[in-house]
Design an enzyme around this catalytic site. Sequence first.
Site, PDB file in Angstrom:
ATOM      1  NE  ARG A  11      -4.199  -1.569   0.316  1.00  9.47           N
ATOM      2  CZ  ARG A  11      -4.280  -2.857  -0.014  1.00  9.47           C
ATOM      3  NH1 ARG A  11      -3.257  -3.470  -0.590  1.00  9.47           N
ATOM      4  NH2 ARG A  11      -5.396  -3.525   0.211  1.00  9.47           N
ATOM      5  CB  SER A  13      -8.636  -1.489   4.247  1.00 12.96           C
ATOM      6  OG  SER A  13      -9.013  -2.775   3.834  1.00 12.96           O
ATOM      7  CD  GLU A  42      -5.584   1.099   2.510  1.00 10.21           C
ATOM      8  OE1 GLU A  42      -6.572   1.449   1.839  1.00 10.21           O
ATOM      9  OE2 GLU A  42      -5.261  -0.082   2.667  1.00 10.21           O
TER      10      GLU A  42
HETATM   11  N1  EPU Z   1     -10.786 -10.466  10.276  1.00 11.19           N
HETATM   12  C1  EPU Z   1     -11.498 -10.547  11.449  1.00 11.19           C
HETATM   13  N2  EPU Z   1     -12.495  -9.651  11.678  1.00 11.19           N
HETATM   14  C2  EPU Z   1     -12.821  -8.688  10.776  1.00 11.19           C
HETATM   15  C3  EPU Z   1     -12.090  -8.590   9.594  1.00 11.19           C
HETATM   16  C4  EPU Z   1     -11.070  -9.489   9.340  1.00 11.19           C
HETATM   17  O1  EPU Z   1     -11.241 -11.406  12.280  1.00 11.19           O
HETATM   18  O2  EPU Z   1     -13.746  -7.939  11.063  1.00 11.19           O
HETATM   19  C5  EPU Z   1      -9.743 -11.453   9.999  1.00 11.19           C
HETATM   20  C6  EPU Z   1     -10.186 -12.426   8.908  1.00 11.19           C
HETATM   21  O3  EPU Z   1     -10.914 -13.483   9.444  1.00 11.19           O
HETATM   22  C7  EPU Z   1      -8.887 -12.868   8.333  1.00 11.19           C
HETATM   23  C8  EPU Z   1      -8.014 -11.637   8.448  1.00 11.19           C
HETATM   24  O4  EPU Z   1      -8.602 -10.819   9.456  1.00 11.19           O
HETATM   25  O5  EPU Z   1      -8.305 -13.879   9.119  1.00 11.19           O
HETATM   26  C9  EPU Z   1      -7.882 -10.877   7.146  1.00 11.19           C
HETATM   27  O6  EPU Z   1      -9.155 -10.405   6.726  1.00 11.19           O
HETATM   28  P1  EPU Z   1      -9.546 -10.207   5.174  1.00 11.19           P
HETATM   29  O7  EPU Z   1      -9.225 -11.433   4.412  1.00 11.19           O
HETATM   30  O8  EPU Z   1     -10.941  -9.713   5.122  1.00 11.19           O
HETATM   31  O9  EPU Z   1      -8.557  -9.118   4.634  1.00 11.19           O
HETATM   32  P2  EPU Z   1      -7.979  -7.786   5.320  1.00 11.19           P
HETATM   33  O10 EPU Z   1      -6.583  -8.045   5.738  1.00 11.19           O
HETATM   34  O11 EPU Z   1      -8.917  -7.295   6.345  1.00 11.19           O
HETATM   35  C10 EPU Z   1      -6.960  -6.908   3.111  1.00 11.19           C
HETATM   36  C11 EPU Z   1      -6.907  -5.620   2.348  1.00 11.19           C
HETATM   37  C12 EPU Z   1      -8.192  -5.407   1.570  1.00 11.19           C
HETATM   38  C13 EPU Z   1      -8.363  -6.575   0.608  1.00 11.19           C
HETATM   39  C14 EPU Z   1      -8.386  -7.867   1.409  1.00 11.19           C
HETATM   40  C15 EPU Z   1      -8.430  -9.084   0.520  1.00 11.19           C
HETATM   41  C16 EPU Z   1      -5.468  -4.100   3.604  1.00 11.19           C
HETATM   42  C17 EPU Z   1      -5.408  -2.911   4.485  1.00 11.19           C
HETATM   43  N3  EPU Z   1      -6.687  -4.509   3.267  1.00 11.19           N
HETATM   44  O12 EPU Z   1      -7.990  -6.801   4.083  1.00 11.19           O
HETATM   45  O13 EPU Z   1      -8.065  -4.223   0.837  1.00 11.19           O
HETATM   46  O14 EPU Z   1      -9.547  -6.452  -0.150  1.00 11.19           O
HETATM   47  O15 EPU Z   1      -7.174  -7.978   2.205  1.00 11.19           O
HETATM   48  O16 EPU Z   1      -7.183  -9.262  -0.075  1.00 11.19           O
HETATM   49  O17 EPU Z   1      -4.429  -4.629   3.220  1.00 11.19           O
HETATM   50  C18 EPU Z   1      -8.531  -1.878   0.868  1.00 11.19           C
HETATM   51  O18 EPU Z   1      -7.317  -1.696   0.903  1.00 11.19           O
HETATM   52  O19 EPU Z   1      -9.343  -0.926   0.853  1.00 11.19           O
HETATM   53  C19 EPU Z   1      -9.047  -3.239   0.897  1.00 11.19           C
HETATM   54  C20 EPU Z   1     -10.353  -3.503   0.980  1.00 11.19           C
END
Ligand code: EPU
Length: 336
Positions: A159, A236, A332
């Site tokens: 990012r 995010s 972010e």
């Molecule tokens: N999780 C929770 N609770 C929540 C949200 C997430 O426990 O409320 C846990 C999930 O269960 C999982 C982990 O956190 O074990 C990761 O969650 P998720 O797969 O939803 O992805 P993220 O890390 O929350 C990132 C990106 C997103 C992208 C997704 C999918 C960043 C800051 N965010 O989110 O990007 O769509 O992975 O690859 O890196 C964005 O940047 O705007 C964005 C949406």
Amino acid sequence: MMQTDVDLRTANTLALPGKATRYLKVAATAQLTDPVLATGRRFILGGGSNLVLTGDFDGLILHMAIPGRRLLGEDAEAWYVEAGAGENWHDFVQWTLAQGWPGLENLSLIPGTVGAAPIQNIGAYGLEVSERFHTLTAWNFAHGDFVSFDHEACRFGYRDSLFKQQGWHLNGRLAITSVVFRLPKAWHANLHYGEVSEELATRAIAAPTASDIAAAIIAIRRRKLPDPTITPNAGSFFHNPIVAPEAAAALKQRHPALPCYPQADGRIKLAAGWLIEQANWKGKTLGPVGMYEKQALVLVNHGGANGADVRRTMAAVQAAVREKFAVDLSPEPVFL
Ligand code: EPU
């Protein structure tokens, strides 16, 4: 045509109020060469999907709307596809797939524009745009010329890019006008992200095409992420924090369920959404701003919020996570 005192509420996906002293929609590259644009404070606006408008902006907003998409060329290994900075990112991705040039499907349904994509190196479901980036062209206001950046010059990170590191984006130093993507002809399905293969399995698709992957990702995103046209948000809201392996190991001991993603440099990426949920902020609201009930990493405007309301909720979430995990969350989006 230059406009004055323009309301920006519909130009940012968090729907925050604020006016720009001056505003110009840039639909053609040649508009940028007008010397009048080179003086004073300036901000280059794309889709406004990664922006916290903290109030009125005393300066010039250049709203990038340069269109165009074409195959620039190809060689034995790849297609080189160019798009204007103002093209909608998702529409561009779907168009490349329809043309038979796969490679961007994992980045389907990310809000925003093509020109903004390299600035924060958008990424999702196991792919970052830097992996498909070839070059970009930008107008440099101070020098009055067009400059080209290759992959190395952009200094991409998670990012992150040169444009963020140097504060160039925040200071409106450059306006990206077009981006060229390199889409390798040797295509492989990128199914590193468990949720994507699970979604394909439920659809009984064993050998997915790029379009199957796009459809699966669109479905996952629609399920988990709020539609900004209905519930204003900026995706995010925090980076996933990257910590030293010792710090991650200590946290993991106290919280065995902590998701940990080892990085190439040996450090460990943590899931901010998980930390926020564990700190009891999932679905919680302070004033008009809360963290989304289906994805705790997404900050949402429940109606009528302003920049100060966003800051208040952000600070409360950061404090709760710091208190419980001694981890600092950094936002972010760009604050203007
Ligand atoms: N999780 C929770 N609770 C929540 C949200 C997430 O426990 O409320 C846990 C999930 O269960 C999982 C982990 O956190 O074990 C990761 O969650 P998720 O797969 O939803 O992805 P993220 O890390 O929350 C990132 C990106 C997103 C992208 C997704 C999918 C960043 C800051 N965010 O989110 O990007 O769509 O992975 O690859 O890196 C964005 O940047 O705007 C964005 C949406």
